[in-house]
Design a protein around this motif. Structure first.
Motif, PDB file in Angstrom:
ATOM      1  N   ALA A   1       0.831  -1.213   0.000  1.00 55.34           N
ATOM      2  CA  ALA A   1       0.000   0.000   0.000  1.00 55.34           C
ATOM      3  C   ALA A   1       0.860   1.255   0.000  1.00 55.34           C
ATOM      4  O   ALA A   1       0.548   2.264   0.638  1.00 55.34           O
ATOM      5  N   ALA A   2       1.975   1.196  -0.764  1.00 55.17           N
ATOM      6  CA  ALA A   2       2.928   2.309  -0.776  1.00 55.17           C
ATOM      7  C   ALA A   2       2.460   3.473  -1.649  1.00 55.17           C
ATOM      8  O   ALA A   2       2.931   4.595  -1.501  1.00 55.17           O
ATOM      9  N   GLY A   3       1.529   3.201  -2.586  1.00 52.18           N
ATOM     10  CA  GLY A   3       1.034   4.263  -3.445  1.00 52.18           C
ATOM     11  C   GLY A   3      -0.024   5.109  -2.761  1.00 52.18           C
ATOM     12  O   GLY A   3      -0.816   4.601  -1.960  1.00 52.18           O
ATOM     13  N   ASN A   4      -0.052   6.408  -3.053  1.00 47.53           N
ATOM     14  CA  ASN A   4      -1.057   7.303  -2.473  1.00 47.53           C
ATOM     15  C   ASN A   4      -1.493   8.309  -3.546  1.00 47.53           C
ATOM     16  O   ASN A   4      -1.047   8.258  -4.693  1.00 47.53           O
ATOM     17  N   VAL A   5      -2.349   9.245  -3.162  1.00 46.53           N
ATOM     18  CA  VAL A   5      -2.878  10.181  -4.150  1.00 46.53           C
ATOM     19  C   VAL A   5      -1.791  11.120  -4.674  1.00 46.53           C
ATOM     20  O   VAL A   5      -1.869  11.599  -5.814  1.00 46.53           O
ATOM     21  N   GLN A   6      -0.754  11.358  -3.874  1.00 50.08           N
ATOM     22  CA  GLN A   6       0.336  12.206  -4.347  1.00 50.08           C
ATOM     23  C   GLN A   6       1.073  11.532  -5.512  1.00 50.08           C
ATOM     24  O   GLN A   6       1.320  12.152  -6.551  1.00 50.08           O
ATOM     25  N   LEU A   7       1.393  10.245  -5.348  1.00 52.12           N
ATOM     26  CA  LEU A   7       2.053   9.505  -6.430  1.00 52.12           C
ATOM     27  C   LEU A   7       1.129   9.387  -7.632  1.00 52.12           C
ATOM     28  O   LEU A   7       1.567   9.545  -8.784  1.00 52.12           O
ATOM     29  N   LEU A   8      -0.123   9.136  -7.373  1.00 45.03           N
ATOM     30  CA  LEU A   8      -1.100   9.027  -8.453  1.00 45.03           C
ATOM     31  C   LEU A   8      -1.129  10.309  -9.280  1.00 45.03           C
ATOM     32  O   LEU A   8      -1.155  10.284 -10.519  1.00 45.03           O
ATOM     33  N   THR A   9      -1.080  11.441  -8.581  1.00 47.57           N
ATOM     34  CA  THR A   9      -1.112  12.738  -9.244  1.00 47.57           C
ATOM     35  C   THR A   9       0.180  12.996 -10.015  1.00 47.57           C
ATOM     36  O   THR A   9       0.153  13.486 -11.157  1.00 47.57           O
ATOM     37  N   GLU A  10       1.305  12.669  -9.405  1.00 50.28           N
ATOM     38  CA  GLU A  10       2.594  12.870 -10.072  1.00 50.28           C
ATOM     39  C   GLU A  10       2.682  12.061 -11.360  1.00 50.28           C
ATOM     40  O   GLU A  10       3.153  12.555 -12.398  1.00 50.28           O
ATOM     41  N   CYS A  11       2.209  10.818 -11.313  1.00 48.54           N
ATOM     42  CA  CYS A  11       2.238   9.973 -12.510  1.00 48.54           C
ATOM     43  C   CYS A  11       1.257  10.460 -13.563  1.00 48.54           C
ATOM     44  O   CYS A  11       1.448  10.235 -14.768  1.00 48.54           O
ATOM     45  N   GLY A  12       0.212  11.139 -13.120  1.00 47.01           N
ATOM     46  CA  GLY A  12      -0.760  11.674 -14.063  1.00 47.01           C
ATOM     47  C   GLY A  12      -0.153  12.668 -15.033  1.00 47.01           C
ATOM     48  O   GLY A  12      -0.537  12.741 -16.202  1.00 47.01           O
ATOM     49  N   ALA A  13       0.817  13.441 -14.541  1.00 48.13           N
ATOM     50  CA  ALA A  13       1.489  14.409 -15.405  1.00 48.13           C
ATOM     51  C   ALA A  13       2.281  13.703 -16.503  1.00 48.13           C
ATOM     52  O   ALA A  13       2.399  14.209 -17.622  1.00 48.13           O
ATOM     53  N   THR A  14       2.804  12.536 -16.169  1.00 44.43           N
ATOM     54  CA  THR A  14       3.588  11.765 -17.141  1.00 44.43           C
ATOM     55  C   THR A  14       2.698  11.043 -18.138  1.00 44.43           C
ATOM     56  O   THR A  14       2.999  10.991 -19.343  1.00 44.43           O
ATOM     57  N   TYR A  15       1.608  10.473 -17.632  1.00 46.67           N
ATOM     58  CA  TYR A  15       0.784   9.592 -18.472  1.00 46.67           C
ATOM     59  C   TYR A  15      -0.515  10.235 -18.956  1.00 46.67           C
ATOM     60  O   TYR A  15      -1.400   9.540 -19.456  1.00 46.67           O
ATOM     61  N   ASP A  16      -0.647  11.527 -18.780  1.00 50.30           N
ATOM     62  CA  ASP A  16      -1.761  12.277 -19.370  1.00 50.30           C
ATOM     63  C   ASP A  16      -3.129  11.879 -18.818  1.00 50.30           C
ATOM     64  O   ASP A  16      -4.055  11.565 -19.559  1.00 50.30           O
ATOM     65  N   TYR A  17      -3.239  11.850 -17.508  1.00 53.16           N
ATOM     66  CA  TYR A  17      -4.558  11.730 -16.874  1.00 53.16           C
ATOM     67  C   TYR A  17      -4.618  12.699 -15.701  1.00 53.16           C
ATOM     68  O   TYR A  17      -3.583  13.077 -15.123  1.00 53.16           O
ATOM     69  N   GLY A  18      -5.806  13.118 -15.367  1.00 53.28           N
ATOM     70  CA  GLY A  18      -5.994  14.007 -14.228  1.00 53.28           C
ATOM     71  C   GLY A  18      -6.398  13.236 -12.982  1.00 53.28           C
ATOM     72  O   GLY A  18      -6.769  12.061 -13.050  1.00 53.28           O
ATOM     73  N   VAL A  19      -6.306  13.875 -11.834  1.00 55.42           N
ATOM     74  CA  VAL A  19      -6.693  13.267 -10.558  1.00 55.42           C
ATOM     75  C   VAL A  19      -7.553  14.258  -9.778  1.00 55.42           C
ATOM     76  O   VAL A  19      -7.195  15.433  -9.655  1.00 55.42           O
ATOM     77  N   GLU A  20      -8.677  13.791  -9.296  1.00 55.47           N
ATOM     78  CA  GLU A  20      -9.504  14.585  -8.384  1.00 55.47           C
ATOM     79  C   GLU A  20      -9.595  13.855  -7.066  1.00 55.47           C
ATOM     80  O   GLU A  20      -9.901  12.650  -7.030  1.00 55.47           O
ATOM     81  N   VAL A  21      -9.314  14.553  -5.985  1.00 58.34           N
ATOM     82  CA  VAL A  21      -9.415  13.978  -4.651  1.00 58.34           C
ATOM     83  C   VAL A  21     -10.683  14.529  -4.005  1.00 58.34           C
ATOM     84  O   VAL A  21     -10.825  15.741  -3.823  1.00 58.34           O
ATOM     85  N   ILE A  22     -11.611  13.639  -3.701  1.00 55.54           N
ATOM     86  CA  ILE A  22     -12.892  14.037  -3.128  1.00 55.54           C
ATOM     87  C   ILE A  22     -12.833  13.879  -1.617  1.00 55.54           C
ATOM     88  O   ILE A  22     -12.923  12.772  -1.092  1.00 55.54           O
ATOM     89  N   ASP A  23     -12.644  14.982  -0.921  1.00 60.78           N
ATOM     90  CA  ASP A  23     -12.537  14.937   0.542  1.00 60.78           C
ATOM     91  C   ASP A  23     -13.893  15.292   1.139  1.00 60.78           C
ATOM     92  O   ASP A  23     -14.092  16.377   1.687  1.00 60.78           O
ATOM     93  N   LEU A  24     -14.833  14.376   0.960  1.00 63.50           N
ATOM     94  CA  LEU A  24     -16.192  14.592   1.455  1.00 63.50           C
ATOM     95  C   LEU A  24     -16.429  13.709   2.673  1.00 63.50           C
ATOM     96  O   LEU A  24     -16.584  12.497   2.553  1.00 63.50           O
ATOM     97  N   VAL A  25     -16.421  14.275   3.841  1.00 57.80           N
ATOM     98  CA  VAL A  25     -16.602  13.512   5.070  1.00 57.80           C
ATOM     99  C   VAL A  25     -18.062  13.610   5.500  1.00 57.80           C
ATOM    100  O   VAL A  25     -18.530  14.681   5.884  1.00 57.80           O
ATOM    101  N   LEU A  26     -18.759  12.487   5.403  1.00 59.12           N
ATOM    102  CA  LEU A  26     -20.158  12.441   5.834  1.00 59.12           C
ATOM    103  C   LEU A  26     -20.229  11.896   7.252  1.00 59.12           C
ATOM    104  O   LEU A  26     -19.461  11.007   7.633  1.00 59.12           O
ATOM    105  N   SER A  27     -21.130  12.415   8.018  1.00 63.99           N
ATOM    106  CA  SER A  27     -21.365  11.876   9.355  1.00 63.99           C
ATOM    107  C   SER A  27     -22.799  12.177   9.749  1.00 63.99           C
ATOM    108  O   SER A  27     -23.478  12.990   9.122  1.00 63.99           O
TER     109      SER A  27
END
Length: 317
Positions: free
Chosen positions: A132-158
């Motif tokens: 589980a070494a990958g996170n949204v930061q790595l996902l985003t960094e790789c997106g710049a290389t491989y031409d995809y975007g990343v949206e992080v949805i920080d929606l906390v429901l309670s």
């Protein structure tokens, strides 16, 4: 909705897509927000939406014997995702070999080469890849290389469930285990459901005038705490009001834990061998052993009456 099991099932001519990845056990209200966002963004781009999930649960492969109780089997999750408008569901077989895939390799192998991701949508705590070494930061960094975007949805429901804890699968499992099925329903956005085949039991209920459907639940199912509940027994497309018993049948010194549903005011039902589901609406009382069969019968009649009242009140809204 298309359903693929493994990367090889993805059509060769598959184009760009909006993707979200996760176990999504239960497809609770927090999951619904992320998946719903993926569906909406895909429609904006004019491309399909894809949910990627895993089977078995990764914890069972990484730490054998640690499989969490499941809130919904894969076919049920697929139904719920289809209702949200998802175009395709990819279930990746989670093997020991797959668990060793480095995060960057996972991105290339799954998101880039196969799904041609245009956008990836995740929650802030998303982890992937070996250990589980990958996170949204790595996902985003790789997106710049491989031409995809990343949206992080920080929606906390309670809500009131769990004393105001953020909605999660972990919280839902705990509420179910505690018998707080009303709290679980608040998180899920619907009653918690268990399902399986109706099998022959000791048939004591039938002899006492309360014939029950003894449901042999699916492996790893999250089953509510021992007790009596109000809810529904679902057969085909019919939801029948039911009083539900969960436990070992202490009155008769039982040892096997069962889920049994009595369809209120229904006679002559023959459900043996059928696949049914049981929805849990409300807790009625805990499981107990009575002084006599007569006392048990009085309690069962009261349980059925109370279950009927709770269901009627719910149906009235």
């Amino acid at each position: 909705m298309q359903r693929w099991r493994g990367l090889e099932d993805i059509p060769q001519d598959w184009g760009r897509s909006v993707v979200t990845i996760g176990s999504y056990d239960g497809v609770h209200r927090g999951h619904q927000l992320i998946i719903g966002r993926a569906v909406d963004r895909a429609r904006e781009f004019g491309v399909p939406s894809v949910v990627v999930t895993f089977d078995p649960h990764p914890s069972e492969v990484v730490r054998p014997g640690s499989h969490p109780p499941l809130l919904a089997p894969h076919h049920r999750r697929a139904e719920l995702m289809a209702e949200l408008g998802v175009d395709a569901l990819l279930i990746l077989p989670f093997t020991t070999e797959f668990s060793k895939l480095a995060p960057a390799d996972f991105i290339v192998k799954v998101l880039v080469d196969k799904l041609h991701a245009q956008l990836v949508i995740e929650g802030p705590n998303f982890r992937f890849g070996h250990r589980a070494a990958g996170n949204v930061q790595l996902l985003t960094e790789c997106g710049a290389t491989y031409d995809y975007g990343v949206e992080v949805i920080d929606l906390v429901l309670s809500g009131e469930a769990g004393g105001g804890e953020p909605f999660s699968s972990t919280l839902t499992r705990r509420l179910v285990a505690e018998g707080d099925v009303a709290g679980a329903a608040e998180v899920l956005g619907r009653p918690h459901r268990v399902e399986g085949i109706v099998v022959r039991g000791a048939q004591r209920g039938r002899a006492m005038g309360f014939p029950t459907a003894n449901v042999e639940t699916l492996p790893h199912t999250a089953i509510p705490a021992d007790g009596v509940y109000a809810g529904w027994l679902n057969v085909d497309d019919e939801a029948m009001p039911a009083a539900i018993s969960v436990g070992t049948n202490p009155q008769f010194d039982g040892t096997e834990r069962t889920v049994e549903a009595y369809a209120i005011d229904r006679v002559g039902l023959d459900l043996y061998g059928l696949h049914v589901s049981v929805d849990f609406l409300a807790y009625v009382r805990g499981m107990q052993k009575f002084d006599s069969i007569e006392d048990l019968l009085v309690a069962m009649a009261a349980d059925v009456k109370r279950a009927g009242e709770l269901i009627a009140a719910h149906d009235r809204g």
